[in-house]
Design a protein around this motif. Structure first.
Motif, PDB file in Angstrom:
ATOM      1  N   ARG A   1      19.007  32.461  26.158  1.00 34.45           N
ATOM      2  CA  ARG A   1      18.772  30.915  25.555  1.00 34.45           C
ATOM      3  C   ARG A   1      19.372  29.782  26.552  1.00 34.45           C
ATOM      4  O   ARG A   1      18.812  28.753  26.660  1.00 34.45           O
ATOM      5  N   LEU A   2      20.559  30.215  27.216  1.00 30.43           N
ATOM      6  CA  LEU A   2      21.224  29.363  28.253  1.00 30.43           C
ATOM      7  C   LEU A   2      20.094  28.840  29.317  1.00 30.43           C
ATOM      8  O   LEU A   2      20.116  27.897  30.041  1.00 30.43           O
ATOM      9  N   GLU A   3      19.328  30.226  29.876  1.00 31.17           N
ATOM     10  CA  GLU A   3      18.439  29.913  30.883  1.00 31.17           C
ATOM     11  C   GLU A   3      17.309  28.874  30.548  1.00 31.17           C
ATOM     12  O   GLU A   3      16.883  28.360  31.413  1.00 31.17           O
ATOM     13  N   ALA A   4      17.112  28.713  29.206  1.00 27.92           N
ATOM     14  CA  ALA A   4      16.052  28.024  28.788  1.00 27.92           C
ATOM     15  C   ALA A   4      16.808  26.414  28.486  1.00 27.92           C
ATOM     16  O   ALA A   4      15.881  25.555  27.840  1.00 27.92           O
ATOM     17  N   ALA A   5      17.901  26.294  28.520  1.00 32.07           N
ATOM     18  CA  ALA A   5      18.521  24.869  28.224  1.00 32.07           C
ATOM     19  C   ALA A   5      17.831  23.758  29.136  1.00 32.07           C
ATOM     20  O   ALA A   5      17.537  24.032  30.415  1.00 32.07           O
ATOM     21  N   ARG A   6      17.743  22.660  28.377  1.00 34.52           N
ATOM     22  CA  ARG A   6      17.160  21.473  29.144  1.00 34.52           C
ATOM     23  C   ARG A   6      17.807  20.129  29.066  1.00 34.52           C
ATOM     24  O   ARG A   6      18.696  20.090  28.210  1.00 34.52           O
ATOM     25  N   ARG A   7      17.249  19.113  29.466  1.00 37.02           N
ATOM     26  CA  ARG A   7      17.773  17.854  29.472  1.00 37.02           C
ATOM     27  C   ARG A   7      17.490  17.711  27.972  1.00 37.02           C
ATOM     28  O   ARG A   7      16.612  17.890  27.079  1.00 37.02           O
ATOM     29  N   GLY A   8      18.721  17.003  27.262  1.00 32.57           N
ATOM     30  CA  GLY A   8      18.683  16.423  26.056  1.00 32.57           C
ATOM     31  C   GLY A   8      19.425  17.469  25.038  1.00 32.57           C
ATOM     32  O   GLY A   8      19.767  17.264  24.015  1.00 32.57           O
ATOM     33  N   GLU A   9      19.773  18.646  25.831  1.00 28.78           N
ATOM     34  CA  GLU A   9      20.643  19.775  24.918  1.00 28.78           C
ATOM     35  C   GLU A   9      21.807  19.682  25.291  1.00 28.78           C
ATOM     36  O   GLU A   9      22.136  19.233  26.374  1.00 28.78           O
ATOM     37  N   THR A  10      22.753  19.851  24.366  1.00 27.77           N
ATOM     38  CA  THR A  10      24.190  20.030  24.729  1.00 27.77           C
ATOM     39  C   THR A  10      24.849  21.636  24.765  1.00 27.77           C
ATOM     40  O   THR A  10      24.640  22.311  23.693  1.00 27.77           O
ATOM     41  N   LEU A  11      25.526  21.899  25.610  1.00 25.41           N
ATOM     42  CA  LEU A  11      26.014  23.320  25.741  1.00 25.41           C
ATOM     43  C   LEU A  11      27.395  23.111  25.351  1.00 25.41           C
ATOM     44  O   LEU A  11      28.387  22.488  26.568  1.00 25.41           O
ATOM     45  N   LEU A  12      28.086  23.599  24.496  1.00 27.07           N
ATOM     46  CA  LEU A  12      29.623  23.847  24.394  1.00 27.07           C
ATOM     47  C   LEU A  12      30.110  25.060  24.569  1.00 27.07           C
ATOM     48  O   LEU A  12      29.866  26.111  23.841  1.00 27.07           O
ATOM     49  N   VAL A  13      30.904  25.075  25.615  1.00 30.69           N
ATOM     50  CA  VAL A  13      31.565  26.292  25.878  1.00 30.69           C
ATOM     51  C   VAL A  13      32.787  26.562  25.696  1.00 30.69           C
ATOM     52  O   VAL A  13      33.745  25.855  25.767  1.00 30.69           O
ATOM     53  N   VAL A  14      33.287  27.474  24.662  1.00 28.71           N
ATOM     54  CA  VAL A  14      34.613  27.671  24.249  1.00 28.71           C
ATOM     55  C   VAL A  14      35.069  29.105  24.708  1.00 28.71           C
ATOM     56  O   VAL A  14      34.529  30.172  24.658  1.00 28.71           O
ATOM     57  N   ALA A  15      36.238  28.750  25.451  1.00 26.21           N
ATOM     58  CA  ALA A  15      36.685  30.007  26.371  1.00 26.21           C
ATOM     59  C   ALA A  15      38.401  30.100  26.389  1.00 26.21           C
ATOM     60  O   ALA A  15      38.810  29.131  26.863  1.00 26.21           O
ATOM     61  N   PRO A  16      39.025  31.046  25.716  1.00 27.43           N
ATOM     62  CA  PRO A  16      40.470  30.898  25.594  1.00 27.43           C
ATOM     63  C   PRO A  16      40.994  31.367  27.158  1.00 27.43           C
ATOM     64  O   PRO A  16      42.254  31.258  27.347  1.00 27.43           O
ATOM     65  N   THR A  17      40.183  32.002  28.009  1.00 29.37           N
ATOM     66  CA  THR A  17      40.573  32.273  29.274  1.00 29.37           C
ATOM     67  C   THR A  17      39.516  31.712  30.353  1.00 29.37           C
ATOM     68  O   THR A  17      38.463  31.586  29.875  1.00 29.37           O
TER      69      THR A  17
ATOM     70  N   ARG B   1      23.280  23.092  33.521  1.00 33.06           N
ATOM     71  CA  ARG B   1      23.771  21.661  33.861  1.00 33.06           C
ATOM     72  C   ARG B   1      22.575  21.410  34.811  1.00 33.06           C
ATOM     73  O   ARG B   1      22.173  20.234  34.800  1.00 33.06           O
ATOM     74  N   ARG B   2      22.249  22.067  35.932  1.00 33.48           N
ATOM     75  CA  ARG B   2      21.317  21.739  36.825  1.00 33.48           C
ATOM     76  C   ARG B   2      20.058  21.395  35.970  1.00 33.48           C
ATOM     77  O   ARG B   2      19.288  20.514  36.680  1.00 33.48           O
ATOM     78  N   ALA B   3      19.786  22.034  34.901  1.00 31.99           N
ATOM     79  CA  ALA B   3      18.516  21.688  34.340  1.00 31.99           C
ATOM     80  C   ALA B   3      18.525  20.546  33.267  1.00 31.99           C
ATOM     81  O   ALA B   3      17.449  20.244  32.683  1.00 31.99           O
ATOM     82  N   GLY B   4      19.507  19.939  33.224  1.00 37.24           N
ATOM     83  CA  GLY B   4      19.787  18.519  32.673  1.00 37.24           C
ATOM     84  C   GLY B   4      20.552  18.768  31.333  1.00 37.24           C
ATOM     85  O   GLY B   4      20.887  17.573  30.682  1.00 37.24           O
TER      86      GLY B   4
END
Length: 200
Positions: free
Chosen positions: A92-108, A122-125
């Protein structure tokens, strides 16, 4: 953590940088998803999936009347046999496009394959927000970062509670910047189609 506990935690944290930082980050999150009409993707690492934050954001979306806050949980080990809301894999991350928001939560610091997928999104917008240690490549590619370094006063789970609660608050300031073209056109259309003022 319920609303009463969050309120008590905020009292304890009054005067610290955490309240302002979590509200700022939550404002960026809310501003991004609301201004683009939704499309929030939430992903963790292979070792840490942010189930709890996903559940709280779903609750906040319902309570605040902001459905855009309800995330799609992207999982590292999703299987087609999983229920639909748990079957969304890293593709699904590969299909992310402009107008979408990706929240990454990582303890490390996330592993390279996840960082590469986030970079592609990010490069896809897509707008990228990062919640975690604040080190490595991820913070440099994120539009907004809330660093929770190991050994800080609050742990990552507590910070997630503060962020989700602040994201659901209706009193958050509107994001700065120009209004979207669609909003301006809608105002113009209302103005042009409004009946003329009555003259007495």
């Amino acid at each position: 953590m319920d609303a009463v506990r969050v309120a008590l935690l905020r009292e304890v944290l009054a005067g610290t940088e955490w309240l302002g930082s979590t509200r700022r980050f939550a404002g960026a999150l809310r501003g991004s998803v609301v201004s683009h009409g939704g499309g929030l993707l939430l992903v963790g690492t292979a070792e840490y999936e942010p189930w709890h934050l996903a559940a709280h954001l779903v609750d906040e979306a319902a309570w605040s009347g902001t459905p855009e806050l309800a995330p799609t949980l992207v999982r590292h080990d999703a299987r087609p046999s999983d229920p639909a809301h748990l079957a969304v894999g890293l593709g699904r991350l590969e299909a992310a496009r402009r107008g979408e928001t990706l929240l990454v939560v990582a303890p490390t610091t996330p592993a390279a394959p996840l960082v590469e997928r986030v970079s592609d999104a990010r490069r896809a917008g897509a707008t990228v927000l990062a919640l975690g240690p604040g080190q490595g490549e991820l913070p440099s590619m994120a539009h907004e970062v809330l660093a929770v370094p190991d050994g800080s006063e609050l742990d990552l789970d507590t910070v997630q509670h503060l962020v989700s609660a602040a994201a659901g608050e209706n009193a958050l300031p509107a994001p700065r910047g120009r209004r979207r073209l669609r909003d301006r056109v809608a105002r113009l259309a209302e103005h042009l189609t409004a009946p003329p003022p009555a003259r007495w």
